[in-house]
Structures are given as C-alpha cells and as structure tokens.
Design a protein around this motif. Structure first.
Motif, PDB file in Angstrom:
ATOM      1  N   ASP A  31      -4.816   5.684   0.895  1.00  0.00           N
ATOM      2  CA  ASP A  31      -4.771   6.979   1.571  1.00  0.00           C
ATOM      3  C   ASP A  31      -5.290   6.821   3.008  1.00  0.00           C
ATOM      4  N   HIS A  32      -4.979   5.655   3.597  1.00  0.00           N
ATOM      5  CA  HIS A  32      -5.397   5.360   4.976  1.00  0.00           C
ATOM      6  C   HIS A  32      -4.968   6.498   5.905  1.00  0.00           C
ATOM      7  N   CYS A  33      -5.941   7.143   6.529  1.00  0.00           N
ATOM      8  CA  CYS A  33      -5.642   8.223   7.477  1.00  0.00           C
ATOM      9  C   CYS A  33      -6.800   8.269   8.476  1.00  0.00           C
ATOM     10  N   PRO A  34      -6.765   7.364   9.461  1.00  0.00           N
ATOM     11  CA  PRO A  34      -7.923   7.190  10.342  1.00  0.00           C
ATOM     12  C   PRO A  34      -7.982   8.226  11.457  1.00  0.00           C
ATOM     13  N   PHE A  35      -9.187   8.609  11.778  1.00  0.00           N
ATOM     14  CA  PHE A  35      -9.419   9.456  12.955  1.00  0.00           C
ATOM     15  C   PHE A  35     -10.573   8.859  13.744  1.00  0.00           C
ATOM     16  N   MET A  36     -10.473   8.924  15.049  1.00  0.00           N
ATOM     17  CA  MET A  36     -11.562   8.478  15.916  1.00  0.00           C
ATOM     18  C   MET A  36     -12.777   9.371  15.686  1.00  0.00           C
ATOM     19  N   TRP A  37     -13.946   8.822  16.004  1.00  0.00           N
ATOM     20  CA  TRP A  37     -15.169   9.595  15.799  1.00  0.00           C
ATOM     21  C   TRP A  37     -15.110  10.923  16.546  1.00  0.00           C
ATOM     22  N   GLU A  38     -14.517  10.888  17.741  1.00  0.00           N
ATOM     23  CA  GLU A  38     -14.398  12.117  18.524  1.00  0.00           C
ATOM     24  C   GLU A  38     -13.558  13.167  17.794  1.00  0.00           C
ATOM     25  N   GLN A  39     -12.534  12.723  17.075  1.00  0.00           N
ATOM     26  CA  GLN A  39     -11.720  13.659  16.292  1.00  0.00           C
ATOM     27  C   GLN A  39     -12.525  14.213  15.115  1.00  0.00           C
ATOM     28  N   LYS A  40     -13.335  13.346  14.491  1.00  0.00           N
ATOM     29  CA  LYS A  40     -14.182  13.797  13.378  1.00  0.00           C
ATOM     30  C   LYS A  40     -15.168  14.880  13.859  1.00  0.00           C
ATOM     31  N   LEU A  41     -15.573  14.772  15.130  1.00  0.00           N
ATOM     32  CA  LEU A  41     -16.547  15.724  15.676  1.00  0.00           C
ATOM     33  C   LEU A  41     -16.011  17.158  15.764  1.00  0.00           C
ATOM     34  N   ASP A  81       0.871  -1.184   0.000  1.00  0.00           N
ATOM     35  CA  ASP A  81       0.000   0.000   0.000  1.00  0.00           C
ATOM     36  C   ASP A  81       0.907   1.234   0.000  1.00  0.00           C
ATOM     37  N   PRO A  82       1.034   1.892  -1.147  1.00  0.00           N
ATOM     38  CA  PRO A  82       1.995   2.995  -1.235  1.00  0.00           C
ATOM     39  C   PRO A  82       1.431   4.345  -0.801  1.00  0.00           C
ATOM     40  N   HIS A  83       0.292   4.347  -0.119  1.00  0.00           N
ATOM     41  CA  HIS A  83      -0.266   5.640   0.308  1.00  0.00           C
ATOM     42  C   HIS A  83      -0.974   5.506   1.654  1.00  0.00           C
ATOM     43  N   VAL A  84      -0.226   5.713   2.729  1.00  0.00           N
ATOM     44  CA  VAL A  84      -0.822   5.670   4.078  1.00  0.00           C
ATOM     45  C   VAL A  84      -0.271   6.816   4.921  1.00  0.00           C
ATOM     46  N   HIS A  85      -1.043   7.196   5.923  1.00  0.00           N
ATOM     47  CA  HIS A  85      -0.617   8.246   6.865  1.00  0.00           C
ATOM     48  C   HIS A  85      -0.781   7.711   8.283  1.00  0.00           C
ATOM     49  N   LEU A  86       0.304   7.187   8.846  1.00  0.00           N
ATOM     50  CA  LEU A  86       0.263   6.660  10.211  1.00  0.00           C
ATOM     51  C   LEU A  86       0.823   7.711  11.154  1.00  0.00           C
ATOM     52  N   GLU A  87       0.203   7.819  12.326  1.00  0.00           N
ATOM     53  CA  GLU A  87       0.680   8.765  13.349  1.00  0.00           C
ATOM     54  C   GLU A  87       0.981  10.125  12.724  1.00  0.00           C
ATOM     55  N   MET A  88       0.106  10.554  11.822  1.00  0.00           N
ATOM     56  CA  MET A  88       0.351  11.819  11.123  1.00  0.00           C
ATOM     57  C   MET A  88      -0.035  12.999  12.016  1.00  0.00           C
ATOM     58  N   PRO A  89       0.897  13.931  12.241  1.00  0.00           N
ATOM     59  CA  PRO A  89       0.569  15.077  13.096  1.00  0.00           C
ATOM     60  C   PRO A  89      -0.589  15.863  12.501  1.00  0.00           C
ATOM     61  N   PHE A  90      -1.552  16.197  13.339  1.00  0.00           N
ATOM     62  CA  PHE A  90      -2.719  16.915  12.844  1.00  0.00           C
ATOM     63  C   PHE A  90      -3.328  17.735  13.972  1.00  0.00           C
ATOM     64  N   MET A  91      -3.376  19.041  13.827  1.00  0.00           N
ATOM     65  CA  MET A  91      -3.980  19.957  14.793  1.00  0.00           C
ATOM     66  C   MET A  91      -3.673  19.570  16.247  1.00  0.00           C
ATOM     67  N   GLY A  92      -2.400  19.348  16.508  1.00  0.00           N
ATOM     68  CA  GLY A  92      -2.001  19.038  17.882  1.00  0.00           C
ATOM     69  C   GLY A  92      -2.268  17.597  18.298  1.00  0.00           C
ATOM     70  N   THR A  93      -2.836  16.810  17.392  1.00  0.00           N
ATOM     71  CA  THR A  93      -3.022  15.394  17.700  1.00  0.00           C
ATOM     72  C   THR A  93      -2.440  14.584  16.539  1.00  0.00           C
ATOM     73  N   PHE A  94      -2.787  13.295  16.437  1.00  0.00           N
ATOM     74  CA  PHE A  94      -2.229  12.444  15.381  1.00  0.00           C
ATOM     75  C   PHE A  94      -3.342  11.610  14.772  1.00  0.00           C
ATOM     76  N   SER A  95      -3.155  11.180  13.506  1.00  0.00           N
ATOM     77  CA  SER A  95      -4.069  10.174  12.960  1.00  0.00           C
ATOM     78  C   SER A  95      -3.986   8.969  13.900  1.00  0.00           C
ATOM     79  N   SER A  96      -5.085   8.233  14.048  1.00  0.00           N
ATOM     80  CA  SER A  96      -5.217   7.354  15.220  1.00  0.00           C
ATOM     81  C   SER A  96      -4.450   6.047  15.150  1.00  0.00           C
ATOM     82  N   ASP A  97      -4.025   5.611  13.967  1.00  0.00           N
ATOM     83  CA  ASP A  97      -3.171   4.414  13.912  1.00  0.00           C
ATOM     84  C   ASP A  97      -1.714   4.803  14.094  1.00  0.00           C
ATOM     85  N   THR A  98      -1.035   4.130  15.007  1.00  0.00           N
ATOM     86  CA  THR A  98       0.404   4.322  15.167  1.00  0.00           C
ATOM     87  C   THR A  98       1.109   3.459  14.123  1.00  0.00           C
ATOM     88  N   TYR A  99       2.422   3.583  14.052  1.00  0.00           N
ATOM     89  CA  TYR A  99       3.167   2.711  13.132  1.00  0.00           C
ATOM     90  C   TYR A  99       2.954   1.249  13.512  1.00  0.00           C
TER      91      TYR A  99
END
Ligand SMILES: [Zn+2]
Length: 463
Positions: free
Chosen positions: A313-323, A56-74
């Motif tokens: 383009d896997h870039c997961p966020f918890m529902w609370e982050q989506k809120l 999968d050549p397009h993923v964003h793990l632990e990507m810094p975002f607005m003071g938090t991170f995308s929810s999957d770690t490496y």
C-alpha cells in the motif's frame, strides 16, 4: 542478448536447488546443472539466492490528493521498487464519481505510460457503479485490467453501497474478473472521527482510535458474505487484524475461498508508534497499524495459507505534506513509503528470523500475486518460458535502512535505522540487468504495461 546465471540457489514457491539459468532475449530458455552454453554475460551466483522478481500488487504512485500527488512518480516509484527486488507493481486507477471508467483509464495511463522503469499494471477502482459503469466492465477486462477495487469507506468520495457492490460483483464475475475491497465500516469510522474532533482530540493517535478492529472485522465479514452469495472471486486488500482474518477463516467453513493481502508494515510494526505525538503521522494510514497480537495472527495466517499476499500500500508523502494534519488527524495524508523495503524486510524479519520458509517468502511476495491477478506463469516464478524477472540476493549481507540512502522520493523512512539481514545484489527484468551493485542501469520507459488474463479461480490457482 543472452545471460547465464551460474551456480545460484534457485528458490521458487515450491523448489530449492542449485543450478544455472540461461536467458535469451526476455525469457528463461533453460535451467539445469552446469549448463554448457555460451552467453554474452555470465553472472556468478555462487552462495546467492536466485528467486523471481517481486510483485507488489498494491501501490499508489503519483496519486492525486488534495490538489497535489503522492510523492513518488511512476519513474521514481518503479525505480525504487527495482532496487528492492520488486520488478512489477500494480497501481490503482480511481474512477471519479459521476465520470466513466474509461476516462479514468485514459488519465492514469497518460501519467504512467513511457514513465515506468519497472513493469506495471492497474486495478480499476469503481467508485460509482451504475448502468453506464456496468457496460464498461467488459471493455476494461479486455484491456487487460481484470481486477476491480471497491471501498466500503470514504463516503462521498470513494465508497460504494452494498447495493452497488452486489451489482458490480455479478458483472465482474460474468466478465471473468475479481473484486478487491478496502474492507472497513465507513459509517462507524466517520462517526468516531467526528466525535474525537468535537472533543478537541487532534493528535495522530486518534486516527488509530477512530478505526477500531471491529470496523475491519465487520466489513470483511459482510464483503465475504456478498462474495459468497454472488460467487464472484474476491480479494481483501491490506487486511491487518485478528478479527478480520477470523471473518475469512469463518468463510472457509462454508467452503468459500477469499484471497487475503496484508502489507509488510502490519507484520513488523505496531500501534505503539502513534504514541509519539505528531511523529506518529509518519505511520498514519488506513487501516492503521494494529497490536502485536494482530501481527502474530498475520504471520500465522501466512503459514496457514489464509494470507496469500504481502504487499505495501505504498503511498508516500513528504513530511511537509503530512504536516497538513498538524492540528487535525483527519487531514494527515494517509500512507507510508515501503515499495523499496518490502522484499528485504520480509526476508529479514520473516525468513532470517525463522517465521516463514524461503518457499513461503517467494509464494507471498512473487508467485501468488502473479497467480491471483492473471499473470502466471509469465510472471512470479523461475521457469522455462517465463519472463526472466530474477533477483540475485545475498542472504548474509547486513545493511541499514535510511532515508539518506533509499531511492524513494520521500524525505523520511518509516524504518529509519533498521538493520536488515539479506540484500538485493542484482535484478533482471525481462532478461535485462536493471540493478547491479546498487546502480540502476535502465531509464524510464523500460517498464512495460502488462496485460493481465481473466481470473481463473478454479484452474490456475492451486496453492
Ligand atoms: Zn491502497
């Protein structure tokens, strides 16, 4: 340590036959009919498909975002990938504007190294191209990071100008790399976002309406023109629609080659999901989901050889982050979880439903990513001398996707309740059984950083 995989139906991008595979250490040593060898472990693969580990050549793990991170770690992201038959991922390093590429490389590797369960590499996202950045390109290529991502949107954060794009393309070509692009017209999108907000339109569907097809078609065409002028190998990430694919189709008429990636969601989902009030936030991503006619174009594009890669383009966020975007669609974190589902979804919706062949499935999910990004034939195929990254797959098993059983660190599934045909049974990564019977048998740190070769447009890519 040796492994013998017996009597499976071996599928590559070009082959389809029943045979045995003998593995010693990390490599495939021999392939044949009824191999007469002793092995420490014997796996009976009768009636199973045996194909290369997915890339999968397009993923964003632990990507810094607005003071938090995308929810999957490496760790959680690469482990979930393995459960779904993806043995390697390529993540994105993001240069901070005003800072160096090297600084970003150090920061990203410090998060990933020793924490991955599956193999990994990075693209380098160049967000600030200047004389200093130019001097760093060769060093980054020498480090085995041979692809450079650019953004034609997100002004003030990630976007580079066409002036910078041309300069970067010339230098990357010189150093033997490839330029990837997020091709959308950022100015038009910024205008529409502001217009909808001024009108008090805040629901997720306005995320979709602020990125019309034309924004992607225009930028894809402009990017192809710049690549044609500079002669730099070029790759469009997450292409979603008919207009953008036609821009690439037009480029072929002047003998140009532009590599195209789409993502599994653009093949199997559509924009009607945005009509469900705020629940549509689950699928807020950029570009957004499109229309059914666009999915049909993409499936056809795969068979026509215009679409080369299916990523996530896997870039997961918890529902609370989506809120965070409850009252403003432009504040919904972009991205959805799919790293674990890509291979099984593509098999079930593509192969089992007769849209693509088994060979094509392997080509777009495993082989082409390895070829385009300088890892073939170490990765991406089942061949003598290749890394023993292998999936043993039951083509008839039925199962259901659910957040209650997936392994990604996210509290919803974008495909909740979907019934799939075909399931991953066993996965080997560099000769080791890493997944068996729905259990992961290795720990973080097993995943290795894979140094990639320079791009060789004219001699290694032949599909
Ligand atoms: Zn992305």
């Amino acid at each position: 340590m040796s492994v013998l995989i017996k009597g499976g139906r071996i599928i590559t991008a070009t082959d389809d036959y029943v045979g045995d595979i003998f593995i010693e250490g990390e490599k495939i040593i021999s392939i044949g009919k009824q191999l007469n060898v002793n092995a420490d472990t014997v796996i009976d693969a009768k009636d199973k498909l045996v194909f290369p580990g997915g890339i999968d050549p397009h993923v964003h793990l632990e990507m810094p975002f607005m003071g938090t991170f995308s929810s999957d770690t490496y760790e959680t992201g690469t482990r979930a990938a393995l459960y779904g038959g993806t043995t390697m991922v390529i993540d994105f390093i993001l240069q901070k504007q005003g800072h160096s590429l090297n600084e970003a490389l150090t920061e990203w590797r410090s998060r990933a190294d020793n924490n991955c369960v599956g193999d990994y590499s990075f693209h380098m996202a160049v967000t600030d191209y200047n004389d200093e950045t130019k001097k760093e390109i060769k060093h980054i290529v020498d480090e085995g990071i041979t692809s450079f991502k650019t953004f034609m949107a997100y002004k003030g954060a990630l976007m580079i100008t066409d002036n910078q794009m041309i300069g970067l393309m010339e230098e990357v070509k010189e150093q033997g790399g490839l330029v990837n692009v997020h091709a959308t017209n950022g100015d038009v999108i910024d205008y529409l976002v502001q217009k909808f907000k001024d009108e008090g339109k805040t629901a997720p569907i306005y995320h979709y309406l602020s990125q019309p097809e034309i924004t992607e078609a225009e930028a894809s065409s402009r990017f192809a023109d710049m690549a044609n002028y500079t002669g730099c190998p070029a790759y469009i990430v997450h292409l979603t629609c008919e207009g953008a694919l036609n821009a690439v189709r037009n480029a072929t008429r002047r003998n140009q080659r532009v590599f195209v990636e789409t993502c599994i969601q653009y093949l199997v989902l559509d924009a009607s999901l945005y009509e469900n009030d705020f629940e549509g936030a689950k699928w807020v991503m950029s570009p957004p989901l499109r229309e059914k006619k666009d999915a049909a174009t993409l499936w056809a594009g795969i068979n026509q050889g215009l679409v080369n890669v299916v990523a996530t383009d896997h870039c997961p966020f918890m529902w609370e982050q989506k809120l965070l975007g409850r009252n403003d669609f432009s504040k919904i974190p972009n991205g959805h979880p799919a790293i674990e589902n890509r291979m099984e979804l593509l098999y079930s919706e593509g192969v089992a439903k007769g849209k693509i062949s088994l060979n094509k499935f392997v080509e777009v999910a495993c082989t082409n990513p390895a070829k385009i990004f300088g890892m073939f034939p170490q990765k991406g195929t089942v061949a003598i001398g290749s890394d023993a990254d292998i999936v043993i797959f039951d083509p008839n098993a039925k199962h259901k996707i659910s957040a209650s059983s997936h392994h990604m660190n996210v509290d919803y599934s974008a495909y909740e309740g979907w019934e799939l045909t075909g399931k991953v049974n066993t996965v080997l990564l560099r000769g080791k059984i890493v997944i068996d019977n729905n259990k992961c048998l290795v720990e973080k740190g097993y995943g290795k950083f894979i140094k990639r070769k320079r791009h060789a447009l004219n001699n290694s890519f032949t599909s």
